[in-house]
Structures are given as C-alpha cells and as structure tokens.
Scaffold this motif. Structure first.
Motif, PDB file in Angstrom:
ATOM      1  N   UNK A  98      -6.084  37.564 -12.713  1.00 44.42           N
ATOM      2  CA  UNK A  98      -6.377  36.227 -12.494  1.00 44.42           C
ATOM      3  C   UNK A  98      -4.652  35.375 -12.498  1.00 44.42           C
ATOM      4  N   UNK A  99      -3.799  36.300 -12.665  1.00 48.96           N
ATOM      5  CA  UNK A  99      -2.540  35.878 -12.253  1.00 48.96           C
ATOM      6  C   UNK A  99      -1.723  36.230 -10.968  1.00 48.96           C
ATOM      7  N   UNK A 100      -2.218  36.057 -10.027  1.00 48.97           N
ATOM      8  CA  UNK A 100      -1.231  36.314  -8.783  1.00 48.97           C
ATOM      9  C   UNK A 100      -0.080  35.513  -8.562  1.00 48.97           C
ATOM     10  N   UNK A 101      -0.178  34.370  -8.998  1.00 45.06           N
ATOM     11  CA  UNK A 101       0.930  33.672  -9.098  1.00 45.06           C
ATOM     12  C   UNK A 101       1.009  32.974 -10.653  1.00 45.06           C
ATOM     13  N   UNK A 102       2.165  32.118 -11.009  1.00 45.54           N
ATOM     14  CA  UNK A 102       2.265  31.729 -12.128  1.00 45.54           C
ATOM     15  C   UNK A 102       1.235  30.636 -12.305  1.00 45.54           C
ATOM     16  N   UNK A 103       0.657  30.488 -13.702  1.00 50.59           N
ATOM     17  CA  UNK A 103      -0.676  29.565 -13.894  1.00 50.59           C
ATOM     18  C   UNK A 103      -0.256  29.218 -15.229  1.00 50.59           C
ATOM     19  N   UNK A 104      -0.653  27.735 -15.527  1.00 46.25           N
ATOM     20  CA  UNK A 104      -0.575  27.140 -16.906  1.00 46.25           C
ATOM     21  C   UNK A 104      -1.657  27.960 -18.031  1.00 46.25           C
ATOM     22  N   UNK A 105      -1.126  28.166 -18.958  1.00 45.64           N
ATOM     23  CA  UNK A 105      -1.919  28.883 -19.887  1.00 45.64           C
ATOM     24  C   UNK A 105      -3.342  27.906 -20.282  1.00 45.64           C
ATOM     25  N   UNK A 106      -3.369  26.950 -20.343  1.00 41.68           N
ATOM     26  CA  UNK A 106      -4.397  25.998 -20.505  1.00 41.68           C
ATOM     27  C   UNK A 106      -5.382  26.333 -19.320  1.00 41.68           C
ATOM     28  N   UNK A 107      -5.014  26.192 -18.179  1.00 46.51           N
ATOM     29  CA  UNK A 107      -5.829  26.339 -16.781  1.00 46.51           C
ATOM     30  C   UNK A 107      -6.532  27.704 -16.883  1.00 46.51           C
ATOM     31  N   UNK A 108      -5.797  28.744 -17.380  1.00 47.15           N
ATOM     32  CA  UNK A 108      -6.247  29.978 -17.266  1.00 47.15           C
ATOM     33  C   UNK A 108      -7.258  30.297 -18.371  1.00 47.15           C
ATOM     34  N   UNK A 109      -6.883  29.535 -19.579  1.00 47.04           N
ATOM     35  CA  UNK A 109      -7.941  29.746 -20.903  1.00 47.04           C
ATOM     36  C   UNK A 109      -9.322  29.166 -20.265  1.00 47.04           C
ATOM     37  N   UNK A 110      -9.222  27.816 -19.335  1.00 45.01           N
ATOM     38  CA  UNK A 110     -10.330  27.206 -19.057  1.00 45.01           C
ATOM     39  C   UNK A 110     -11.270  28.332 -17.955  1.00 45.01           C
ATOM     40  N   UNK A 111     -10.445  28.760 -17.038  1.00 49.47           N
ATOM     41  CA  UNK A 111     -11.009  29.646 -16.019  1.00 49.47           C
ATOM     42  C   UNK A 111     -11.775  30.883 -16.799  1.00 49.47           C
ATOM     43  N   UNK A 112     -10.994  31.526 -17.671  1.00 51.80           N
ATOM     44  CA  UNK A 112     -11.513  32.563 -18.732  1.00 51.80           C
ATOM     45  C   UNK A 112     -12.768  32.291 -19.543  1.00 51.80           C
ATOM     46  N   UNK A 113     -12.737  30.982 -19.743  1.00 53.10           N
ATOM     47  CA  UNK A 113     -13.913  30.439 -20.779  1.00 53.10           C
ATOM     48  C   UNK A 113     -13.287  31.073 -22.112  1.00 53.10           C
TER      49      UNK A 113
END
Length: 117
Positions: A46-61
């Motif tokens: 899920x990290x093809x480009x930099x992402x905010x940790x909060x956004x990634x946490x939401x995406x990954x539930x």
C-alpha cells in the motif's frame, strides 16, 4: 428458476469468487518467507508513494498504534523511513526506501504469479 433468481445466484457466485480469491492470495502471503509479517507485507503493497500514517491506518482498518509498531519494524529492517508531512508538521509520512521498493516489486511479482497459478 426465474430470471431474478438467476441474477441473484450469479451475483452471489461472483461475490463468493472474489472473497475466495482474496483469501487465497492472503494465504499465499503467509508462504513468502518469515522475514516479514503479513501485515508488514500489506503495508509494503500500500506504499507505492509516501502516505500519511493516519491515512494508511484507516485504509488497513488498523489502529494507529498498531501501524506505529509495524512501521517501527519496517524502519528497523531498512524498508521505510518516516518524515514529517510538509503540509502538516504534526503528521508523519511513511516512505519506502530503495530496499523497500525492491521488496514491494518482489512481493507484487509473487502475487502476480500466484494469480496466474
């Protein structure tokens, strides 16, 4: 069986097939070696480009605290780095290192092979 029954049956079969494919791929992630956990591999994907940790946490539930622990492990392995978000200095961005991008490409190649099998 009516047309409506046929459509409902087909819809159910399609959804079941998608779910089975998802779980089959998920099981294949377990077979890719012990060096990374399944959750760490999902982060790489899920990290093809930099992402905010909060956004990634939401995406990954996932809870942000869980993502923090996973990011710590990936950072220790040299696969990602954290940096402040230039748009919001309170937030952290996760970015793959060159080794992280190589591991991601390898993981995606393996998943593509699994899909073909």
């Amino acid at each position: 069986m009516t047309i409506a029954d046929d459509e409902t049956f087909a819809r159910g079969e399609m959804l079941l097939s998608i779910a089975l494919l998802y779980w089959a791929l998920h099981d294949r992630l377990d077979c890719l070696g012990p060096e990374l956990s399944k959750q760490e591999r999902l982060i790489l994907m899920r990290l093809p480009m930099p992402r905010r940790m909060g956004d990634l946490a939401r995406t990954m539930q996932a809870l942000p605290s869980t993502l923090t622990v996973l990011a710590d492990g990936l950072e220790e392995k040299g696969l990602l780095v954290r940096q402040r978000d230039p748009d919001d200095r309170r937030a952290w961005l996760l970015e793959l290192t060159d080794e992280g991008h190589a591991a991601r490409r390898d993981l995606l190649d393996r998943i593509e092979i699994a899909l073909r099998e």
